[in-house]
Design a protein around this motif. Sequence first.
Motif, PDB file in Angstrom:
ATOM      1  N   VAL A  30     -61.651  44.176  -6.936  1.00  0.00           N
ATOM      2  CA  VAL A  30     -62.436  44.002  -8.164  1.00  0.00           C
ATOM      3  C   VAL A  30     -63.580  43.028  -7.932  1.00  0.00           C
ATOM      4  O   VAL A  30     -64.701  43.242  -8.393  1.00  0.00           O
ATOM      5  CB  VAL A  30     -61.535  43.529  -9.322  1.00  0.00           C
ATOM      6  CG1 VAL A  30     -62.358  43.117 -10.527  1.00  0.00           C
ATOM      7  CG2 VAL A  30     -60.547  44.635  -9.702  1.00  0.00           C
ATOM      8  N   GLY A  33     -65.326  44.721  -3.960  1.00  0.00           N
ATOM      9  CA  GLY A  33     -65.350  46.111  -3.519  1.00  0.00           C
ATOM     10  C   GLY A  33     -66.530  46.881  -4.086  1.00  0.00           C
ATOM     11  O   GLY A  33     -67.250  46.402  -4.964  1.00  0.00           O
ATOM     12  N   GLU A  34     -66.708  48.067  -3.569  1.00  0.00           N
ATOM     13  CA  GLU A  34     -67.733  48.969  -4.094  1.00  0.00           C
ATOM     14  C   GLU A  34     -67.239  49.523  -5.429  1.00  0.00           C
ATOM     15  O   GLU A  34     -66.062  49.786  -5.607  1.00  0.00           O
ATOM     16  CB  GLU A  34     -67.967  50.125  -3.121  1.00  0.00           C
ATOM     17  CG  GLU A  34     -68.580  49.716  -1.815  1.00  0.00           C
ATOM     18  CD  GLU A  34     -70.027  49.305  -1.957  1.00  0.00           C
ATOM     19  OE1 GLU A  34     -70.758  49.917  -2.761  1.00  0.00           O
ATOM     20  OE2 GLU A  34     -70.415  48.349  -1.266  1.00  0.00           O
ATOM     21  N   ARG A  35     -68.181  49.743  -6.336  1.00  0.00           N
ATOM     22  CA  ARG A  35     -67.827  50.299  -7.645  1.00  0.00           C
ATOM     23  C   ARG A  35     -68.474  51.674  -7.798  1.00  0.00           C
ATOM     24  O   ARG A  35     -69.609  51.873  -7.392  1.00  0.00           O
ATOM     25  CB  ARG A  35     -68.300  49.385  -8.754  1.00  0.00           C
ATOM     26  CG  ARG A  35     -67.537  48.099  -8.804  1.00  0.00           C
ATOM     27  CD  ARG A  35     -67.977  47.250  -9.985  1.00  0.00           C
ATOM     28  NE  ARG A  35     -67.171  46.070 -10.096  1.00  0.00           N
ATOM     29  CZ  ARG A  35     -67.426  44.922  -9.491  1.00  0.00           C
ATOM     30  NH1 ARG A  35     -68.478  44.809  -8.728  1.00  0.00           N
ATOM     31  NH2 ARG A  35     -66.632  43.894  -9.652  1.00  0.00           N
ATOM     32  N   ARG A  88     -63.568  53.617 -14.139  1.00  0.00           N
ATOM     33  CA  ARG A  88     -64.345  52.890 -13.136  1.00  0.00           C
ATOM     34  C   ARG A  88     -63.424  52.589 -11.971  1.00  0.00           C
ATOM     35  O   ARG A  88     -62.299  52.122 -12.158  1.00  0.00           O
ATOM     36  CB  ARG A  88     -64.880  51.588 -13.720  1.00  0.00           C
ATOM     37  CG  ARG A  88     -65.826  50.888 -12.745  1.00  0.00           C
ATOM     38  CD  ARG A  88     -66.268  49.602 -13.305  1.00  0.00           C
ATOM     39  NE  ARG A  88     -65.228  48.636 -12.965  1.00  0.00           N
ATOM     40  CZ  ARG A  88     -65.403  47.336 -13.003  1.00  0.00           C
ATOM     41  NH1 ARG A  88     -66.526  46.851 -13.424  1.00  0.00           N
ATOM     42  NH2 ARG A  88     -64.447  46.523 -12.653  1.00  0.00           N
ATOM     43  N   CYS A  90     -62.905  50.677  -8.186  1.00  0.00           N
ATOM     44  CA  CYS A  90     -63.329  49.709  -7.177  1.00  0.00           C
ATOM     45  C   CYS A  90     -62.586  50.063  -5.897  1.00  0.00           C
ATOM     46  O   CYS A  90     -61.377  50.271  -5.924  1.00  0.00           O
ATOM     47  CB  CYS A  90     -62.973  48.285  -7.600  1.00  0.00           C
ATOM     48  SG  CYS A  90     -63.768  47.751  -9.103  1.00  0.00           S
ATOM     49  N   TYR A  91     -63.319  50.135  -4.779  1.00  0.00           N
ATOM     50  CA  TYR A  91     -62.681  50.546  -3.535  1.00  0.00           C
ATOM     51  C   TYR A  91     -63.305  49.836  -2.346  1.00  0.00           C
ATOM     52  O   TYR A  91     -64.396  49.292  -2.419  1.00  0.00           O
ATOM     53  CB  TYR A  91     -62.754  52.062  -3.358  1.00  0.00           C
ATOM     54  CG  TYR A  91     -64.139  52.595  -3.074  1.00  0.00           C
ATOM     55  CD1 TYR A  91     -64.558  52.856  -1.774  1.00  0.00           C
ATOM     56  CD2 TYR A  91     -65.031  52.852  -4.109  1.00  0.00           C
ATOM     57  CE1 TYR A  91     -65.825  53.343  -1.511  1.00  0.00           C
ATOM     58  CE2 TYR A  91     -66.297  53.340  -3.854  1.00  0.00           C
ATOM     59  CZ  TYR A  91     -66.694  53.587  -2.555  1.00  0.00           C
ATOM     60  OH  TYR A  91     -67.942  54.064  -2.300  1.00  0.00           O
ATOM     61  N   GLY A 104     -60.185  46.366 -13.506  1.00  0.00           N
ATOM     62  CA  GLY A 104     -61.495  45.782 -13.762  1.00  0.00           C
ATOM     63  C   GLY A 104     -61.517  45.156 -15.143  1.00  0.00           C
ATOM     64  O   GLY A 104     -60.465  44.958 -15.758  1.00  0.00           O
TER      65      GLY A 104
END
Length: 139
Positions: A30, A33-35, A88, A90-91, A104
Amino acid sequence: MEAAFLITGLVCAVVCVLCVRRVLIVISLVLGGERTEGWCAKRQMFALNANDSHHPQFTFAFRTPDGEVVEFRDRPGAFGYEQGAPVRVCYDPARPRKRATIAGPDTWGPVYVRLLVGLPLGLLSYVALYTLASHWGFI
């Protein structure tokens, strides 16, 4: 009786560590990471026992920048999502299949569900192992 305390304490400690580890991974995703936008790919109901008690299992999906669709399971918390609902995600771009979450600002289920499981088990582990160590004279 001592074996029961030892096994209970060790099993609870392992589950607690796994829950806390996952919470730390989710929080790091969160924060750093990429969103991207994703969706609820599947919502399946599974029977827990013969009394027709069911619980949902959610599979979420998202598309990486190179066009690959990645699916992962996560625990959304108390309310859940309908199939196809937007979420959404996050990864971790280095390992999107292994490290992804829907947690998130609007969904903290993946964190609090594991904390509600891990923290009581950690306390139970502490009590069982402390009692056993006291009984054996280590404390």
